[in-house]
Design a protein around this motif. Structure first.
Motif, mmCIF file in Angstrom:
data_model
loop_
_atom_site.group_PDB
_atom_site.id
_atom_site.type_symbol
_atom_site.label_atom_id
_atom_site.label_comp_id
_atom_site.label_asym_id
_atom_site.label_seq_id
_atom_site.Cartn_x
_atom_site.Cartn_y
_atom_site.Cartn_z
ATOM 1 N N TYR A 216 19.667 37.561 40.890
ATOM 2 C CA TYR A 216 21.050 37.928 40.237
ATOM 3 C C TYR A 216 20.679 38.976 39.181
ATOM 4 O O TYR A 216 21.408 40.118 39.166
ATOM 5 C CB TYR A 216 21.392 36.818 39.630
ATOM 6 C CG TYR A 216 22.807 36.781 39.166
ATOM 7 C CD1 TYR A 216 23.943 37.123 40.247
ATOM 8 C CD2 TYR A 216 23.308 36.552 37.821
ATOM 9 C CE1 TYR A 216 25.177 37.478 39.572
ATOM 10 C CE2 TYR A 216 24.475 37.020 37.517
ATOM 11 C CZ TYR A 216 25.421 37.365 38.363
ATOM 12 O OH TYR A 216 26.910 37.395 37.997
ATOM 13 N N GLU A 217 19.834 38.819 38.298
ATOM 14 C CA GLU A 217 19.795 39.955 37.317
ATOM 15 C C GLU A 217 19.428 41.210 37.881
ATOM 16 O O GLU A 217 20.078 42.207 37.431
ATOM 17 C CB GLU A 217 18.413 39.442 36.463
ATOM 18 C CG GLU A 217 18.725 38.340 35.425
ATOM 19 C CD GLU A 217 20.153 38.465 34.748
ATOM 20 O OE1 GLU A 217 20.225 39.560 34.130
ATOM 21 O OE2 GLU A 217 20.945 37.437 34.820
ATOM 22 N N LYS A 220 22.225 42.757 39.188
ATOM 23 C CA LYS A 220 23.166 43.534 38.146
ATOM 24 C C LYS A 220 22.929 44.556 37.783
ATOM 25 O O LYS A 220 23.652 45.799 37.681
ATOM 26 C CB LYS A 220 23.084 42.459 37.034
ATOM 27 C CG LYS A 220 24.388 41.480 37.241
ATOM 28 C CD LYS A 220 24.336 40.483 36.028
ATOM 29 C CE LYS A 220 23.487 40.487 34.618
ATOM 30 N NZ LYS A 220 23.367 39.576 33.952
ATOM 31 N N ASN A 245 25.157 31.046 44.208
ATOM 32 C CA ASN A 245 25.907 31.797 43.563
ATOM 33 C C ASN A 245 27.352 31.694 44.053
ATOM 34 O O ASN A 245 28.195 32.184 43.650
ATOM 35 C CB ASN A 245 25.608 33.288 43.395
ATOM 36 C CG ASN A 245 24.224 33.464 42.425
ATOM 37 O OD1 ASN A 245 24.128 33.213 41.449
ATOM 38 N ND2 ASN A 245 23.258 33.762 43.355
ATOM 39 N N GLY A 250 31.976 33.912 45.346
ATOM 40 C CA GLY A 250 31.311 33.673 43.994
ATOM 41 C C GLY A 250 30.613 34.672 43.037
ATOM 42 O O GLY A 250 30.883 34.876 42.298
ATOM 43 N N LEU A 251 29.838 35.519 44.027
ATOM 44 C CA LEU A 251 29.079 36.864 43.601
ATOM 45 C C LEU A 251 30.274 37.603 42.916
ATOM 46 O O LEU A 251 29.971 38.255 41.987
ATOM 47 C CB LEU A 251 28.290 37.378 44.615
ATOM 48 C CG LEU A 251 26.896 36.657 44.636
ATOM 49 C CD1 LEU A 251 26.350 37.200 45.986
ATOM 50 C CD2 LEU A 251 26.213 36.991 43.489
ATOM 51 N N GLN A 253 33.244 37.050 41.734
ATOM 52 C CA GLN A 253 33.639 36.532 40.795
ATOM 53 C C GLN A 253 32.738 36.712 39.358
ATOM 54 O O GLN A 253 33.308 37.202 38.487
ATOM 55 C CB GLN A 253 34.148 34.823 40.784
ATOM 56 C CG GLN A 253 34.900 34.314 39.983
ATOM 57 C CD GLN A 253 36.261 35.030 39.626
ATOM 58 O OE1 GLN A 253 36.610 35.741 40.735
ATOM 59 N NE2 GLN A 253 36.697 35.377 38.467
ATOM 60 N N LYS A 254 31.545 36.496 39.687
ATOM 61 C CA LYS A 254 30.407 36.492 38.471
ATOM 62 C C LYS A 254 30.483 38.065 38.088
ATOM 63 O O LYS A 254 30.172 38.358 36.879
ATOM 64 C CB LYS A 254 29.071 36.160 39.305
ATOM 65 C CG LYS A 254 28.758 34.642 39.047
ATOM 66 C CD LYS A 254 27.359 34.398 39.286
ATOM 67 C CE LYS A 254 27.002 33.239 38.924
ATOM 68 N NZ LYS A 254 25.506 32.670 39.121
ATOM 69 N N MET A 255 30.595 38.942 39.061
ATOM 70 C CA MET A 255 30.408 40.384 38.722
ATOM 71 C C MET A 255 31.324 40.807 37.921
ATOM 72 O O MET A 255 31.406 41.578 36.945
ATOM 73 C CB MET A 255 30.086 41.082 40.020
ATOM 74 C CG MET A 255 28.731 41.171 40.651
ATOM 75 S SD MET A 255 27.555 42.013 39.501
ATOM 76 C CE MET A 255 26.156 41.313 40.243
ATOM 77 N N LYS A 256 32.846 40.395 38.200
ATOM 78 C CA LYS A 256 34.039 40.603 37.731
ATOM 79 C C LYS A 256 33.799 40.292 36.203
ATOM 80 O O LYS A 256 34.239 40.837 35.295
ATOM 81 C CB LYS A 256 35.166 39.908 38.130
ATOM 82 C CG LYS A 256 35.760 40.790 39.153
ATOM 83 C CD LYS A 256 37.160 40.183 39.655
ATOM 84 C CE LYS A 256 37.564 40.639 40.882
ATOM 85 N NZ LYS A 256 38.250 39.710 41.715
ATOM 86 N N GLU A 257 33.278 39.116 36.020
ATOM 87 C CA GLU A 257 33.134 38.506 34.673
ATOM 88 C C GLU A 257 32.019 39.073 33.842
ATOM 89 O O GLU A 257 32.109 39.598 32.700
ATOM 90 C CB GLU A 257 32.671 37.105 34.613
ATOM 91 C CG GLU A 257 33.756 36.126 34.956
ATOM 92 C CD GLU A 257 33.282 34.718 35.584
ATOM 93 O OE1 GLU A 257 32.350 34.434 35.143
ATOM 94 O OE2 GLU A 257 34.303 34.190 36.150
ATOM 95 N N GLU A 258 31.027 39.785 34.575
ATOM 96 C CA GLU A 258 30.065 40.543 33.844
ATOM 97 C C GLU A 258 30.385 41.827 33.528
ATOM 98 O O GLU A 258 29.839 42.283 32.694
ATOM 99 C CB GLU A 258 28.614 40.544 34.974
ATOM 100 C CG GLU A 258 27.434 40.666 34.441
ATOM 101 C CD GLU A 258 26.855 39.133 33.682
ATOM 102 O OE1 GLU A 258 26.289 39.393 32.627
ATOM 103 O OE2 GLU A 258 27.013 38.279 34.338
#
Ligand code: F6P
Length: 341
Positions: A216-217, A220, A245, A250-251, A253-258
């Motif tokens: 994941y890192e 990013k 994830n 899900g990914l 969503q996570k990327m939007k938050e990140e």
């Protein structure tokens, strides 16, 4: 043509004394299944066998959806997607009672061998059925997932990959216009072949496959660096499956938050990946393996899947084909990542 000539062309003698063959397609349909049905039907008729089309897979065998096929029964189907025999995922066939009904129907029609076209679930069913009733069964690898071991490719895989490529190329157009990051979910069940190779074919930035732990890192960093450098879009292909994830959604969503500044979208390609006219590669694979399936039956082979390796037709014991250990080539991951810098 004399019988001798026929044997020379088909490279067979009917050593197994088989008189008839039933054909069924089972599990998820795949482009090229029709070409396979045509190849088995015509090769078997050529060899003097009776041919029976079984509709709706194993469920149709249980429910007696069986009719005799002639050469014309398979006219003009080589170019069509789906399967003229229809398909099903039969729960009843998983029970001894269901298989007993299926066997009774084979006896009723005088069907003494089977060609099963499908993926690992279908070949698993064939293995059990064949052992239980001592039936000669040969399998053809019909699945877009390419998840059968021992064969370089399965019937439908190339077409699905080309369909994904068309879709992803189109997504790239819109992604570039808006400078967006896309997560695109593709099929494959638990196998990443479709995802990885279509990611290479479309110049995607990265891929998430079940065979590799998601970094994941690293993902990013790759995306962030890419946009910083000048990339005007980033596409990541994700295999459907139990990704921790949360898959493509899900990914995203996570990327939007990140990265709240990035415009992130998710696209799930879904069942359109299974349809369409088969590519030349799939039609040829289906024709070659369909012909070889009849040869194998007549030679007395059973419980083998007909596959292709290094462009040569090979017979793979069912037990090996369904072992679920078909590895991803790690070099392909390197190629993808180096080329997407
Ligand atoms: O096995 C073929 C396949 O298309 C997989 O890639 C996918 O996970 C599954 O079938 C979908 O099945 P269904 O059509 O039943 O939703």
């Amino acid at each position: 043509m004399t019988d001798n000539n026929k044997e020379n062309i088909l490279n067979i003698q009917n050593m197994a004394e088989i008189k008839s063959v039933g054909i069924l397609t089972s599990g998820g349909d795949a482009p090229g299944m029709n070409a396979a049905i045509r190849a088995v039907t015509r090769s078997a008729i050529y060899a003097g066998l009776k041919v029976f089309g079984i509709r709706r897979g194993y469920q149709g065998l249980i429910e007696d959806c069986i009719s005799e096929f002639e050469t014309q029964s398979v006219s003009n189907i080589i170019s069509r997607g789906g399967t003229i025999l229809k398909t099903a995922r039969s729960m009843e066939f998983k029970t001894p009672e269901g298989r007993a009904k299926a066997y009774a129907n084979m006896q009723k029609h005088g069907i003494d061998s089977l060609v099963v076209i499908g993926g690992d679930g279908s070949i698993t069913g064939a293995t059990i059925f064949s052992k239980e009733y001592n039936i000669p069964i040969v399998g053809l690898p019909g699945t877009i997932d390419n998840d059968l071991a021992g064969t370089d490719s399965t019937i439908g895989y190339d077409t699905a990959m080309n369909t994904i490529m068309d879709c992803v190329d189109k997504i790239r157009d819109t992604a570039t216009s808006h400078a967006r990051l896309f997560f695109i979910e593709v099929m494959g069940r638990d196998a990443g072949f479709l995802a990885l190779n279509s990611a290479i074919a479309t110049g995607c930035e990265d891929v998430i496959i079940p065979e590799e732990k998601t970094q994941y890192e690293q993902l990013k960093m790759l995306i962030d660096n890419g946009f910083r450098k000048s990339k005007s879009s980033a596409l990541v292909i994700v295999t459907e499956s139990k990704d921790p994830n949360g898959g493509a959604m899900g990914l995203a969503q996570k990327m939007k938050e990140e990265f709240p500044d990035y415009d992130v979208r998710c696209s799930i390609l879904g069942h359109l990946q299974r349809g369409g006219s088969p590519t030349a590669a799939d039609r040829i694979l289906a024709s070659r393996t369909g012909y070889a399936a009849v040869e194998a039956l007549l030679q007395g082979q059973r419980n083998v899947l007909i596959g292709i390796r290094n462009d040569e037709i090979i017979n793979i014991p069912f037990a090996k084909a369904i072992k679920k250990d078909k590895p991803i080539d790690p070099d392909l991951l390197k190629v993808l990542r180096v080329l997407s810098i």
